[in-house]
Design a protein around this motif. Structure first.
Motif, mmCIF file in Angstrom:
data_model
loop_
_atom_site.group_PDB
_atom_site.id
_atom_site.type_symbol
_atom_site.label_atom_id
_atom_site.label_comp_id
_atom_site.label_asym_id
_atom_site.label_seq_id
_atom_site.Cartn_x
_atom_site.Cartn_y
_atom_site.Cartn_z
ATOM 1 N N PHE A 1 0.837 -1.200 0.000
ATOM 2 C CA PHE A 1 0.000 0.000 0.000
ATOM 3 C C PHE A 1 0.872 1.249 0.000
ATOM 4 C CE2 PHE A 1 -1.723 3.589 2.304
ATOM 5 C CZ PHE A 1 -2.948 3.778 1.699
ATOM 6 N N GLU A 2 0.548 2.189 -0.883
ATOM 7 C CA GLU A 2 1.226 3.483 -0.905
ATOM 8 C C GLU A 2 0.324 4.482 -1.626
ATOM 9 O OE1 GLU A 2 5.406 5.668 -2.298
ATOM 10 O OE2 GLU A 2 5.031 3.552 -2.822
ATOM 11 N N TRP A 3 -0.080 5.514 -0.912
ATOM 12 C CA TRP A 3 -0.885 6.575 -1.511
ATOM 13 C C TRP A 3 0.089 7.587 -2.109
ATOM 14 C CZ3 TRP A 3 -5.399 7.174 -3.410
ATOM 15 C CH2 TRP A 3 -5.963 8.433 -3.605
ATOM 16 N N MET A 4 0.143 7.645 -3.438
ATOM 17 C CA MET A 4 1.196 8.395 -4.136
ATOM 18 C C MET A 4 0.693 9.712 -4.715
ATOM 19 S SD MET A 4 3.198 5.202 -5.963
ATOM 20 C CE MET A 4 1.743 4.221 -6.313
ATOM 21 N N ASP A 5 -0.053 10.441 -3.923
ATOM 22 C CA ASP A 5 -0.630 11.691 -4.407
ATOM 23 C C ASP A 5 0.447 12.718 -4.767
ATOM 24 O OD1 ASP A 5 -3.194 13.188 -4.816
ATOM 25 O OD2 ASP A 5 -2.241 14.553 -3.395
ATOM 26 N N LYS A 6 1.634 12.630 -4.153
ATOM 27 C CA LYS A 6 2.709 13.582 -4.458
ATOM 28 C C LYS A 6 3.224 13.422 -5.885
ATOM 29 C CE LYS A 6 4.414 14.311 0.253
ATOM 30 N NZ LYS A 6 5.579 14.212 1.166
ATOM 31 N N ARG A 7 3.099 12.224 -6.438
ATOM 32 C CA ARG A 7 3.545 11.980 -7.813
ATOM 33 C C ARG A 7 2.514 12.417 -8.840
ATOM 34 N NH1 ARG A 7 5.423 6.008 -8.910
ATOM 35 N NH2 ARG A 7 6.040 7.028 -10.861
ATOM 36 N N ARG A 8 1.316 12.676 -8.398
ATOM 37 C CA ARG A 8 0.214 12.958 -9.307
ATOM 38 C C ARG A 8 0.315 14.383 -9.878
ATOM 39 N NH1 ARG A 8 -6.180 12.239 -7.627
ATOM 40 N NH2 ARG A 8 -7.080 12.594 -9.709
ATOM 41 N N PRO A 9 0.261 14.550 -11.203
ATOM 42 C CA PRO A 9 0.220 15.902 -11.782
ATOM 43 C C PRO A 9 -1.084 16.584 -11.396
ATOM 44 C CG PRO A 9 0.796 14.240 -13.444
ATOM 45 C CD PRO A 9 0.300 13.508 -12.242
ATOM 46 N N LYS A 10 -0.983 17.766 -10.789
ATOM 47 C CA LYS A 10 -2.173 18.478 -10.316
ATOM 48 C C LYS A 10 -2.783 19.363 -11.399
ATOM 49 C CE LYS A 10 -1.595 16.768 -6.196
ATOM 50 N NZ LYS A 10 -0.284 16.113 -6.372
ATOM 51 N N ASN A 11 -1.964 19.826 -12.336
ATOM 52 C CA ASN A 11 -2.466 20.630 -13.447
ATOM 53 C C ASN A 11 -1.494 20.525 -14.608
ATOM 54 O OD1 ASN A 11 -0.449 22.946 -13.220
ATOM 55 N ND2 ASN A 11 -1.376 22.990 -11.180
ATOM 56 N N LYS A 12 -1.924 20.982 -15.773
ATOM 57 C CA LYS A 12 -1.111 20.824 -16.975
ATOM 58 C C LYS A 12 0.171 21.661 -16.936
ATOM 59 C CE LYS A 12 -3.807 24.348 -19.433
ATOM 60 N NZ LYS A 12 -4.767 24.596 -20.543
ATOM 61 N N LEU A 13 0.153 22.751 -16.170
ATOM 62 C CA LEU A 13 1.339 23.613 -16.113
ATOM 63 C C LEU A 13 2.529 22.910 -15.483
ATOM 64 C CD1 LEU A 13 -0.322 27.017 -15.099
ATOM 65 C CD2 LEU A 13 0.313 26.214 -17.381
ATOM 66 N N GLU A 14 2.264 21.928 -14.594
ATOM 67 C CA GLU A 14 3.359 21.184 -13.971
ATOM 68 C C GLU A 14 4.204 20.454 -15.013
ATOM 69 O OE1 GLU A 14 2.287 18.530 -10.891
ATOM 70 O OE2 GLU A 14 1.175 20.008 -9.737
ATOM 71 N N LEU A 15 3.607 20.048 -16.119
ATOM 72 C CA LEU A 15 4.342 19.293 -17.133
ATOM 73 C C LEU A 15 5.336 20.160 -17.889
ATOM 74 C CD1 LEU A 15 1.864 17.487 -16.459
ATOM 75 C CD2 LEU A 15 1.953 16.680 -18.813
ATOM 76 N N PHE A 16 5.194 21.490 -17.816
ATOM 77 C CA PHE A 16 6.105 22.379 -18.519
ATOM 78 C C PHE A 16 7.272 22.828 -17.636
ATOM 79 C CE2 PHE A 16 2.053 22.730 -20.680
ATOM 80 C CZ PHE A 16 2.407 22.738 -22.020
ATOM 81 N N GLU A 17 7.249 22.428 -16.358
ATOM 82 C CA GLU A 17 8.305 22.863 -15.443
ATOM 83 C C GLU A 17 9.583 22.063 -15.641
ATOM 84 O OE1 GLU A 17 6.610 22.501 -11.591
ATOM 85 O OE2 GLU A 17 5.264 24.195 -11.837
#
Length: 486
Positions: A470-486
């Motif tokens: 078990f591991e809740w991996m919410d920190k790895r989850r992209p929260k919005n599309k702008l994160e992908l451009f960082e």
């Protein structure tokens, strides 16, 4: 030597300047300058006209209102309404420098270049009329019938069909509804492929919905279909089922060498047919190239991404080490530690196939070490684990999931009719069916060899709250599309 001809000539001996009028012609053996009025300085070797003229250099013809010719360097500076015509190109600019010896044009002002392959808009750079090689600066754009490309610096070779873009690169593929962004793009027009590095992002858009994909490296190519033999075969730039390290090294090397065909040369060994059931290969990081149809039954297009893959869509998000996508069946295939999120549900496993339609999830298939975690509004975690997971969606939201295992296990917090939690149920069985209503987990059904225990909320053992891995991996989850451009 330079030869001049005219109907009228005035020569100032002290200044060594000749003034020629009417039907003036100047030639240096390489090109011919024609005008009605010309001033020629014999001491400096500089000739000028300011009332219109043209230079003919083989099949290349340049016209302008003003021009300055330097006999020692064979350069001509054209100004005002400059027009260059050639069998391969048509250039219009306000100012232009042209070298008659090397047949090279230098752009120093906003310029439009029309070639056999499309339209180029630039304001700085060089273009060799004879070889078709060019280097464009200052935010140049190139467009043809299917693509639009732009970047801070663009190197272009007409013969090989290769285009390399550096600095804020952008490519829009209208046929496949794809936009690619990155600081380095390598495009092969002849093989219809591209390689993107340096923080690349690919956008798949359709029906007013967009899916954003980022990775260390993005690549796309074509695979041909031979209808006579009913088989698929690979073009020179196609990578099929290669080891991750080998493919990534080849792709990386090609960026620094500028050789797009080098991708295929470094990895053309071990070309094999894809097998969706080859889970062993998937564990080892093998990259599957299942390719998509780009509007023709004779060719199939595919996209692959390597390392630190992130996907964002309004209805779903995912991460993995590597990815393969085909527009033929709109399937994302995620390899090595993939994780998928939909609303408050997280799915993970060794390998994951996400089938989509119109940019929305239709089915999710996970094999080996599958784990489903659903977080309730109260912060509790419903969990289901098994060997394989099949999830089905309705309008982009999870509707039901089937978990199979030996056995499949679950941790579930049931509720009464008033939505109050009555305890925690830890159970196992051959098959677990999970049903969602309005994005909330509604009920769980167990099939064959069912075993379970219901614990009151205040008597749940600490070691029973979570399933293995078990591991809740919410920190790895992209929260919005702008994160992908960082």
């Amino acid at each position: 030597s330079v030869h001049t001809y005219a109907q009228y000539l005035k020569y100032i001996g002290n200044e060594r300047i000749a003034y020629l009028k009417r039907n003036v012609k100047l030639t240096d053996g390489k090109a011919v300058l024609n005008t009605n009025e010309l001033e020629y300085n014999l001491q400096t070797g500089i000739a000028k006209y300011s009332k219109g003229g043209k230079v003919v250099n083989g099949s290349t013809v340049l016209t302008s209102e003003d021009a300055v010719y330097y006999s020692d360097t064979k350069d001509v500076f054209f100004k005002k309404n400059v027009h260059l015509t050639d069998p391969k190109s048509d250039i219009v600019a306000d100012s232009l420098r042209y070298n008659t010896l090397f047949k090279e044009a230098y752009f120093i002002a906003p310029t439009r270049i029309k070639t056999q392959n499309g339209l180029i808009n630039t304001s700085s750079g060089t273009y060799n009329i004879e070889t078709g090689e060019a280097l464009f600066l200052n935010r140049t754009s190139i467009s043809d019938s299917t693509r639009f490309m732009s970047g801070d610096k663009i190197a272009f070779d007409e013969k090989s069909g290769t285009i390399e873009i550096e600095g804020r690169g952008k490519m829009v593929d209208s046929v496949n509804s794809v936009i690619v962004l990155g600081d380095n793009l390598l495009i092969d027009r002849n093989k219809n492929s591209f390689l993107a590095t340096r923080k690349p992002v690919m956008i798949l858009y359709k029906n007013n919905d967009s899916t954003y994909i980022s990775a260390d490296t993005l690549f796309s190519g074509l695979r041909k279909y031979d209808s006579s033999q009913n088989i698929m075969y690979n073009t020179a730039d196609t990578l099929v089922r290669q080891d991750s390290a080998t493919v990534t090294k080849a792709l990386t090397d090609s960026v620094y060498t500028g050789d797009s065909t080098g991708v295929a040369l470094k990895v053309k060994e071990s070309v094999k047919q894809q097998s969706d059931n080859d889970t062993t290969a998937a564990k080892k990081g093998t990259q599957y190239i299942d390719i998509s149809n780009s509007g023709s039954k004779d060719s199939i297009r595919y996209f692959i991404a390597f390392h630190h893959v992130r996907i964002f869509n309004d209805s779903l998000q995912a991460v993995s080490d590597s990815l393969h996508y085909s527009t033929e069946d709109s399937t994302f295939k995620l390899f090595k530690d993939p994780v998928f999120w939909n609303d408050r549900t997280q799915v993970s496993g060794d390998t994951m196939y996400l089938f989509t339609k119109n940019q929305k999830a239709e089915r999710l298939y996970v094999f080996n070490n599958g784990l489903v975690i659903n977080q309730t509004k109260e912060g509790l975690f419903n969990q289901m684990a098994g060997r394989t997971i099949n999830g089905y969606f309705n309008d982009g939201s999870i509707e039901n999931i089937r978990v199979k295992g030996t056995p499949a296990e679950s941790v579930f917090y049931p509720q009464d009719d008033d939505s109050a939690y009555i305890g925690m149920n830890r159970s196992s069985g051959d098959v677990i069916d999970i049903h969602f209503v309005k994005k909330e987990l509604n009920k769980i059904k167990f099939i064959n060899d069912v075993n379970g225990t219901l614990y009151p909320l205040n008597q749940i053992p600490a070691d029973a709250k979570f399933l293995k891995k078990f591991e809740w991996m919410d920190k790895r989850r992209p929260k919005n599309k702008l994160e992908l451009f960082e």
